[in-house]
Scaffold this motif. Structure first.
Motif, PDB file in Angstrom:
ATOM      1  N   ALA A  28      -9.923  -6.352  -1.062  1.00  0.00           N
ATOM      2  CA  ALA A  28      -9.264  -7.160  -0.031  1.00  0.00           C
ATOM      3  C   ALA A  28     -10.083  -8.418   0.261  1.00  0.00           C
ATOM      4  O   ALA A  28      -9.535  -9.518   0.362  1.00  0.00           O
ATOM      5  CB  ALA A  28      -9.078  -6.334   1.240  1.00  0.00           C
ATOM      6  N   MET A  40       2.007  -4.714   6.072  1.00  0.00           N
ATOM      7  CA  MET A  40       1.215  -5.950   6.019  1.00  0.00           C
ATOM      8  C   MET A  40       0.142  -5.820   4.925  1.00  0.00           C
ATOM      9  O   MET A  40       0.106  -6.634   3.998  1.00  0.00           O
ATOM     10  CB  MET A  40       0.560  -6.196   7.375  1.00  0.00           C
ATOM     11  CG  MET A  40      -0.236  -7.485   7.431  1.00  0.00           C
ATOM     12  SD  MET A  40      -1.091  -7.722   9.011  1.00  0.00           S
ATOM     13  CE  MET A  40       0.264  -8.129  10.076  1.00  0.00           C
ATOM     14  N   ASN A  41      -0.712  -4.859   5.041  1.00  0.00           N
ATOM     15  CA  ASN A  41      -1.830  -4.549   4.124  1.00  0.00           C
ATOM     16  C   ASN A  41      -2.374  -5.762   3.351  1.00  0.00           C
ATOM     17  O   ASN A  41      -2.984  -6.637   3.944  1.00  0.00           O
ATOM     18  CB  ASN A  41      -1.498  -3.336   3.245  1.00  0.00           C
ATOM     19  CG  ASN A  41      -0.247  -3.459   2.419  1.00  0.00           C
ATOM     20  OD1 ASN A  41      -0.207  -4.223   1.482  1.00  0.00           O
ATOM     21  ND2 ASN A  41       0.789  -2.707   2.800  1.00  0.00           N
ATOM     22  N   PHE A  42      -2.163  -5.847   2.048  1.00  0.00           N
ATOM     23  CA  PHE A  42      -2.759  -6.927   1.241  1.00  0.00           C
ATOM     24  C   PHE A  42      -1.913  -8.215   1.239  1.00  0.00           C
ATOM     25  O   PHE A  42      -2.351  -9.243   0.713  1.00  0.00           O
ATOM     26  CB  PHE A  42      -2.946  -6.472  -0.213  1.00  0.00           C
ATOM     27  CG  PHE A  42      -4.171  -5.631  -0.439  1.00  0.00           C
ATOM     28  CD1 PHE A  42      -4.203  -4.292  -0.036  1.00  0.00           C
ATOM     29  CD2 PHE A  42      -5.299  -6.152  -1.053  1.00  0.00           C
ATOM     30  CE1 PHE A  42      -5.323  -3.504  -0.239  1.00  0.00           C
ATOM     31  CE2 PHE A  42      -6.430  -5.377  -1.264  1.00  0.00           C
ATOM     32  CZ  PHE A  42      -6.447  -4.051  -0.854  1.00  0.00           C
ATOM     33  N   GLN A  60       5.915  -6.110   8.703  1.00  0.00           N
ATOM     34  CA  GLN A  60       6.282  -5.026   9.619  1.00  0.00           C
ATOM     35  C   GLN A  60       5.374  -3.815   9.383  1.00  0.00           C
ATOM     36  O   GLN A  60       5.138  -3.428   8.237  1.00  0.00           O
ATOM     37  CB  GLN A  60       7.748  -4.645   9.341  1.00  0.00           C
ATOM     38  CG  GLN A  60       8.259  -3.449  10.114  1.00  0.00           C
ATOM     39  CD  GLN A  60       9.648  -3.029   9.645  1.00  0.00           C
ATOM     40  OE1 GLN A  60      10.302  -3.727   8.885  1.00  0.00           O
ATOM     41  NE2 GLN A  60      10.084  -1.860  10.107  1.00  0.00           N
ATOM     42  N   GLY A  61       4.896  -3.214  10.466  1.00  0.00           N
ATOM     43  CA  GLY A  61       4.166  -1.946  10.386  1.00  0.00           C
ATOM     44  C   GLY A  61       3.012  -1.995   9.394  1.00  0.00           C
ATOM     45  O   GLY A  61       2.271  -2.985   9.308  1.00  0.00           O
ATOM     46  N   SER A  62       2.856  -0.923   8.610  1.00  0.00           N
ATOM     47  CA  SER A  62       1.757  -0.884   7.648  1.00  0.00           C
ATOM     48  C   SER A  62       2.123  -1.609   6.352  1.00  0.00           C
ATOM     49  O   SER A  62       1.403  -1.518   5.362  1.00  0.00           O
ATOM     50  CB  SER A  62       1.361   0.571   7.346  1.00  0.00           C
ATOM     51  OG  SER A  62       2.366   1.229   6.603  1.00  0.00           O
ATOM     52  N   PRO A  79       5.261   0.896   1.587  1.00  0.00           N
ATOM     53  CA  PRO A  79       5.393  -0.225   2.523  1.00  0.00           C
ATOM     54  C   PRO A  79       4.736  -1.496   1.990  1.00  0.00           C
ATOM     55  O   PRO A  79       3.566  -1.495   1.619  1.00  0.00           O
ATOM     56  CB  PRO A  79       4.675   0.284   3.790  1.00  0.00           C
ATOM     57  CG  PRO A  79       4.809   1.768   3.715  1.00  0.00           C
ATOM     58  CD  PRO A  79       4.695   2.090   2.247  1.00  0.00           C
ATOM     59  N   PRO A  83      -0.694 -10.699   3.376  1.00  0.00           N
ATOM     60  CA  PRO A  83      -1.111 -12.025   3.836  1.00  0.00           C
ATOM     61  C   PRO A  83      -2.315 -12.568   3.064  1.00  0.00           C
ATOM     62  O   PRO A  83      -2.456 -13.789   2.915  1.00  0.00           O
ATOM     63  CB  PRO A  83      -1.457 -11.799   5.316  1.00  0.00           C
ATOM     64  CG  PRO A  83      -1.591 -10.336   5.493  1.00  0.00           C
ATOM     65  CD  PRO A  83      -0.783  -9.683   4.421  1.00  0.00           C
ATOM     66  N   LEU A  84      -3.165 -11.668   2.550  1.00  0.00           N
ATOM     67  CA  LEU A  84      -4.337 -12.099   1.774  1.00  0.00           C
ATOM     68  C   LEU A  84      -3.889 -12.644   0.428  1.00  0.00           C
ATOM     69  O   LEU A  84      -4.342 -13.699  -0.028  1.00  0.00           O
ATOM     70  CB  LEU A  84      -5.295 -10.915   1.574  1.00  0.00           C
ATOM     71  CG  LEU A  84      -5.616 -10.094   2.832  1.00  0.00           C
ATOM     72  CD1 LEU A  84      -6.364  -8.822   2.457  1.00  0.00           C
ATOM     73  CD2 LEU A  84      -6.426 -10.923   3.802  1.00  0.00           C
ATOM     74  N   PHE A 131       0.907  -1.158   0.000  1.00  0.00           N
ATOM     75  CA  PHE A 131       0.000   0.000   0.000  1.00  0.00           C
ATOM     76  C   PHE A 131       0.932   1.190   0.000  1.00  0.00           C
ATOM     77  O   PHE A 131       1.590   1.449   0.998  1.00  0.00           O
ATOM     78  CB  PHE A 131      -0.885  -0.042   1.241  1.00  0.00           C
ATOM     79  CG  PHE A 131      -1.973   1.003   1.287  1.00  0.00           C
ATOM     80  CD1 PHE A 131      -1.675   2.358   1.239  1.00  0.00           C
ATOM     81  CD2 PHE A 131      -3.308   0.627   1.404  1.00  0.00           C
ATOM     82  CE1 PHE A 131      -2.686   3.309   1.296  1.00  0.00           C
ATOM     83  CE2 PHE A 131      -4.317   1.577   1.466  1.00  0.00           C
ATOM     84  CZ  PHE A 131      -3.997   2.925   1.409  1.00  0.00           C
TER      85      PHE A 131
END
Lengths: 215, 231
Positions: free
Chosen positions: B103, B171-173, B167-169, B28, B175-176, B25
């Motif tokens: 998402a 992650m966002n999409f 880490q931090g932001s 990051p 793991p999906l 995103f």
């Protein structure tokens, strides 16, 4: 004070202790810099952060931690990180109290258009539709008129809508207005504008109550 | 069980015309090194799925500006002028979704199911009439799962099995997407043996990951962008 600062400073007063608040791209993300440090709130950023706080000093910026507008941020004690599905589960489940959002157009029925100007500018929807449709209280932060001097507060939106009947309050550098079942009610006006002038620069029909506060 | 590959090997598996999810995103989570290798190898006619198009001149914007991308499935192009121009000129097909719906479409594919019902945008022009269904007096939007052949993911930490930590932001999409793609290629600069990540800290369990590329270090692209710093 600049028009922009006046809007942001006024908007910051809307945030109450204990609120969970999303600040949209543009003017709203800047509200975080105007919050008192001891105010216990959780700012939600849809890229997966709860507990957003302002940018740390330049030498300790974490490049892996931004808000949805790309600003570098920190998190306050008790914050959390999560993925985008969880982030929007929070939104759609109604876990947020308040969203502050920008607008291309907003109208007296609380309709909001902020994602597409056909043929000119359509950067995309982002999180706006879900935030607008699912947050209990939506406050629009916008300049009163566009760059050409046309009112952004309309009788009826002309652009494609982000969501219908979603806006509760509109804050501009000239006025604070509430969308009610009777129509758009003026609550506060700037000291440097008369009610007649305000009506003349506002396309929407303004209901003027007996008491109007000072913005 | 060791999934370590060279960056050349890992990216060479992507054929022309592939559908590729890309985490991130803004900066990051954007796997800049994997993207740069895809740029170098030059596969064309790609369909990319990413939250945004990055900024002009970085990340997937490079692939788009280089003409390697036919279609972009996304939520927002921000202020990326070259990409907005390519969309307006018809040189790039762009499909917009509300962010949380994209998402959830990806999460749904990753969970092995086929779709879900929503009411987001139900009265807006982004919903096609054929997407609307009625059930017990209520109107819903049918949203189908979104999968892909490949996913490119940046992880803050990975082990050789493919367990991932974000880490931090960032992650966002990620793991999906790691669950929704058939072939998941991960880059990390922090790589260890099995056991180097405590099981309770794992965000993406190893079995979703196919290849781990170890970066000697993170380049400047992963650093602070001066124009986003507030002085």
């Amino acid at each position: 004070m600049s028009d922009i600062n006046r809007i942001i400073e006024r908007a910051a007063q809307e945030i109450r202790p204990g609120n969970v608040v999303n600040l949209g791209i543009g003017l709203p993300t800047q509200v975080v810099h105007y919050l008192p440090e001891n105010l216990e709130v959780l700012i939600h950023s849809e890229n997966g952060v709860l507990g957003v706080a302002g940018q740390p000093s330049v030498d300790v910026i974490d490049p892996f931690l931004i808000d949805s507008a790309g600003n570098y941020i920190s998190t306050r004690p008790g914050g959390s990180y999560f993925d985008s599905a969880v982030s929007f589960a929070m939104i759609r489940r109604g876990k947020l109290d308040l969203t502050m959002i920008g607008a291309f157009e907003v109208d007296q029925a609380g309709n909001l258009a902020n994602w597409k100007i056909p043929g000119k500018f359509s950067p995309g929807i982002g999180g706006a539709m879900e935030l607008a449709q699912k947050t209990p209280r939506i406050i629009v932060l916008t300049t009163h008129c566009d760059k050409k001097g046309n009112s952004k507060i309309l009788r009826q939106c002309r652009l494609p809508l982000t969501a219908k009947h979603c806006v509760s309050r509109i804050i501009t550098e000239k006025a604070v207005m509430d969308v009610t079942e009777h129509g758009l009610v003026l609550r506060e006006k700037a000291a440097d504008i008369s009610i007649e002038e305000l009506i003349s620069i506002t396309e929407a029909e303004l209901i003027i109550p007996d008491e109007v506060g000072v913005l | 069980m060791n999934k370590q590959q060279t960056i050349e090997q890992a990216i060479a598996q992507i054929p022309a015309g592939a559908v590729v999810m890309v985490g991130g995103f803004g900066c990051p989570g954007t796997p800049f090194c994997l993207i740069n290798e895809l740029l170098r190898q030059g596969q064309r006619n790609l369909t990319l799925i990413k939250n945004d198009a990055n900024e002009s001149g970085i990340g997937i914007s490079k692939l788009i500006e280089n003409g390697q991308v036919d279609k972009l499935i996304t939520t927002h192009l921000g202020l990326n002028k070259p990409v907005i121009e390519m969309m307006n000129d018809g040189r790039l097909e762009v499909q917009f979704h509300p962010q949380g719906i994209l998402a959830e479409k990806i999460r749904t594919a990753g969970a092995g199911t086929f779709g879900f019902l929503s009411d987001i945008g139900i009265d807006s022009e982004i919903i096609q009439p054929e997407q609307i269904m009625e059930w017990q007096g209520q109107r819903y939007v049918v949203e189908m799962a979104q999968k892909a052949e490949f996913a490119l993911i940046h992880a803050a930490q990975a082990d050789s099995y493919g367990n991932l930590v974000y880490q931090g932001s960032a992650m966002n999409f990620s793991p999906l997407m790691a669950m929704a793609a058939d072939n998941v290629i991960v880059e990390t600069s922090c790589f260890g043996t099995p056991g180097s990540i405590h099981p309770s800290r794992v965000h993406t369990p190893s079995i979703f990951v196919n290849a781990v590329v170890v970066l000697p270090q993170l380049s400047n692209e992963y650093g602070v962008l001066d124009h986003h710093v507030r002085y």
